[in-house]
Design an enzyme around this catalytic site. Structure first.
Site, PDB file in Angstrom:
ATOM      1  N   GLN A 125       0.643  11.731  17.812  1.00 11.38           N
ATOM      2  CA  GLN A 125      -0.637  11.174  17.401  1.00 11.38           C
ATOM      3  C   GLN A 125      -1.000   9.898  18.160  1.00 11.38           C
ATOM      4  OE1 GLN A 125       0.923  10.859  13.302  1.00 11.38           O
ATOM      5  NE2 GLN A 125      -0.228   8.952  13.156  1.00 11.38           N
TER       6      GLN A 125
ATOM      7  N   CYS B 278      -4.407  -3.652   2.816  1.00  9.48           N
ATOM      8  CA  CYS B 278      -3.045  -3.807   3.352  1.00  9.48           C
ATOM      9  C   CYS B 278      -2.872  -2.803   4.485  1.00  9.48           C
ATOM     10  CB  CYS B 278      -2.002  -3.508   2.273  1.00  9.48           C
ATOM     11  SG  CYS B 278      -2.148  -4.583   0.848  1.00  9.48           S
TER      12      CYS B 278
ATOM     13  N   GLY C  24       0.835  -1.213   0.000  1.00 19.81           N
ATOM     14  CA  GLY C  24       0.000   0.000   0.000  1.00 19.81           C
ATOM     15  C   GLY C  24       0.863   1.253   0.000  1.00 19.81           C
ATOM     16  N   HIS C  25       1.849   1.286   0.898  1.00 19.36           N
ATOM     17  CA  HIS C  25       2.777   2.426   0.929  1.00 19.36           C
ATOM     18  C   HIS C  25       3.506   2.545  -0.416  1.00 19.36           C
ATOM     19  CE1 HIS C  25       2.876   1.272   5.371  1.00 19.36           C
ATOM     20  NE2 HIS C  25       2.531   2.534   5.430  1.00 19.36           N
TER      21      HIS C  25
ATOM     22  N   SER D 202      -0.168  -1.981   8.176  1.00 24.86           N
ATOM     23  CA  SER D 202       0.906  -2.393   9.091  1.00 24.86           C
ATOM     24  C   SER D 202       0.313  -3.166  10.275  1.00 24.86           C
ATOM     25  CB  SER D 202       1.650  -1.172   9.631  1.00 24.86           C
ATOM     26  OG  SER D 202       2.047  -0.330   8.574  1.00 24.86           O
TER      27      SER D 202
ATOM     28  N   ASP E 236      -7.079   5.673   4.852  1.00 26.13           N
ATOM     29  CA  ASP E 236      -7.289   6.526   6.026  1.00 26.13           C
ATOM     30  C   ASP E 236      -8.067   7.752   5.556  1.00 26.13           C
ATOM     31  OD1 ASP E 236      -5.561   5.081   8.097  1.00 26.13           O
ATOM     32  OD2 ASP E 236      -4.238   5.232   6.376  1.00 26.13           O
TER      33      ASP E 236
ATOM     34  N   GLN F 296      -8.341  10.900   7.684  1.00 16.89           N
ATOM     35  CA  GLN F 296      -7.044  11.598   7.704  1.00 16.89           C
ATOM     36  C   GLN F 296      -6.852  12.403   6.415  1.00 16.89           C
ATOM     37  OE1 GLN F 296      -3.184   9.785   9.073  1.00 16.89           O
ATOM     38  NE2 GLN F 296      -2.904   9.453   6.896  1.00 16.89           N
TER      39      GLN F 296
HETATM   40  P1  AMP Z   1       1.041   4.817   7.846  1.00 23.51           P
HETATM   41  O1  AMP Z   1       2.456   4.368   7.729  1.00 23.51           O
HETATM   42  O2  AMP Z   1       0.112   3.755   8.368  1.00 23.51           O
HETATM   43  O3  AMP Z   1       0.894   6.141   8.559  1.00 23.51           O
HETATM   44  O4  AMP Z   1       0.546   5.078   6.362  1.00 23.51           O
HETATM   45  C1  AMP Z   1       1.237   5.970   5.525  1.00 23.51           C
HETATM   46  C2  AMP Z   1       0.398   6.285   4.329  1.00 23.51           C
HETATM   47  O5  AMP Z   1       0.133   5.083   3.595  1.00 23.51           O
HETATM   48  C3  AMP Z   1      -0.968   6.894   4.693  1.00 23.51           C
HETATM   49  O6  AMP Z   1      -1.241   7.953   3.787  1.00 23.51           O
HETATM   50  C4  AMP Z   1      -1.899   5.742   4.508  1.00 23.51           C
HETATM   51  O7  AMP Z   1      -3.222   6.145   4.190  1.00 23.51           O
HETATM   52  C5  AMP Z   1      -1.248   5.026   3.326  1.00 23.51           C
HETATM   53  N1  AMP Z   1      -1.715   3.632   3.266  1.00 23.51           N
HETATM   54  C6  AMP Z   1      -1.727   2.726   4.278  1.00 23.51           C
HETATM   55  N2  AMP Z   1      -2.261   1.569   3.861  1.00 23.51           N
HETATM   56  C7  AMP Z   1      -2.598   1.735   2.552  1.00 23.51           C
HETATM   57  C8  AMP Z   1      -3.203   0.892   1.570  1.00 23.51           C
HETATM   58  N3  AMP Z   1      -3.573  -0.357   1.837  1.00 23.51           N
HETATM   59  N4  AMP Z   1      -3.394   1.403   0.326  1.00 23.51           N
HETATM   60  C9  AMP Z   1      -3.024   2.683   0.048  1.00 23.51           C
HETATM   61  N5  AMP Z   1      -2.451   3.516   0.935  1.00 23.51           N
HETATM   62  C10 AMP Z   1      -2.242   3.055   2.173  1.00 23.51           C
END
Ligand code: AMP
Length: 292
Positions: free
Chosen positions: A61, A184, A36-37, A186, A150, A153
């Site tokens: 946060q 997907c 996803g990232h 974390s 998100d 967000q």
């Molecule tokens: P995080 O590391 O969880 O803060 O996520 C970092 C970025 O990745 C945020 O903008 C999330 O919305 C995006 N993100 C997380 N999971 C996915 C996913 N499955 N598909 C697309 N973007 C994602």
């Protein structure tokens, strides 16, 4: 790819590109990367001369009952993935680099930030808005990439950028999913094998909501109840929030068909792990298609 940990060093590294008129794309993350990232990275790589990814597990946060130290981390693996994805700079500051003294200044988007996830995580979205603003000030990106997964967000950041005239274009990226439809995340690593299998109910519930709306149900509460019951049929799933909302304002909706699109937001707990998912449903067209 170059890994940089201090604000001064990153600013210096980016200055020469900016002088040369190059565009900069930023992908903010908390690390422990997955596909996803990497989709955010892929988009950024395609649209900018220079791509900066950040990894920072932001204490602002996390609430007092949320364990920051337990957030999964694997910097070496993340570095390899970002290098492979064509990132130019990884910014991975420590807490003392980002916050050398306690923050006195806060960026808050209180109305959008107190709805839904914000109602159970007070201060969470102010922490997000503050760190994202600080990252924007450090990197000064032309574009920044956030996942639709998100959704709240993403809307808060869009509103913040608009309200404060922050000079950055926000790009929302559709949710990347596993083969069975689970978004997907974390957090998925925390699921037991049985919970992981059961979690496939979450994307199925989104499809069920869409089906209910397309079948002509116009009472939002009725859809919310039916989707909650659908999720509850899975013994390992504990639905916490099932909500049809206006995707722009995140306000509740009574009657489906009033608004062009709806957002269904789901927070479902499996054991100690809370999963988030959402889908924007084209209510009007679905409803009129049925009527026609
Ligand atoms: P995080 O590391 O969880 O803060 O996520 C970092 C970025 O990745 C945020 O903008 C999330 O919305 C995006 N993100 C997380 N999971 C996915 C996913 N499955 N598909 C697309 N973007 C994602």
């Amino acid at each position: 790819m170059k890994t940089i940990t201090t604000i001064t060093e990153l600013r210096a590294a980016l200055a020469e590109y900016r002088r040369a008129g190059k565009t900069v794309g930023l992908v903010p993350t908390m690390g422990y990367l997955h596909v996803g990232h990497m989709e955010l990275v892929r988009r950024a790589r395609g649209q900018n001369d220079v791509v900066v990814a950040s990894i920072f597990v932001n204490p602002l946060q996390f609430g007092p009952n949320e364990d920051l130290s337990k957030y999964p981390r694997d910097l070496a693996r993340d570095q390899a993935m970002l290098e492979e994805g064509g990132v130019d700079f990884l910014f991975s500051p420590g807490v003392s680099d980002m916050y050398p003294r306690p923050m006195e200044t806060v960026v808050d988007v209180p109305k959008l930030g107190s709805e839904l996830e914000g109602s159970v995580r007070p201060g969470h979205f102010a922490g997000v808005a503050t760190v994202v603003t600080k990252l924007f000030n450090i990197v000064q990106p032309d574009r920044a990439y956030f996942g639709e997964k998100d959704f709240q967000q993403l809307q808060i950041i869009r509103r913040m950028v608009d309200d404060l005239a922050q000079p950055v274009e926000i790009i929302g990226v559709p949710t990347v999913r596993e083969a069975d439809g689970l978004a997907c995340s974390s957090r998925n690593v925390y699921l037991s094998a049985a919970e992981r299998e059961a979690a496939a109910i979450v994307p199925k519930a989104l499809a069920e909501a869409e089906r209910l709306v397309a079948s002509g149900i116009t009472d939002a509460v009725e859809v919310e109840r039916a989707v909650t019951a659908f999720l509850s049929a899975e013994p390992l799933a504990r639905p916490e929030v099932v909500a049809l909302r206006d995707p722009g304002t995140l306000e509740t909706i009574q009657e489906i068909g009033d608004k062009p699109v709806l957002l269904l937001l789901l927070f479902v707990r499996f054991g100690t792990t809370k999963l988030l998912d959402n889908r924007v449903i084209a209510a009007k067209s679905a409803h009129f298609a049925k009527v026609a």
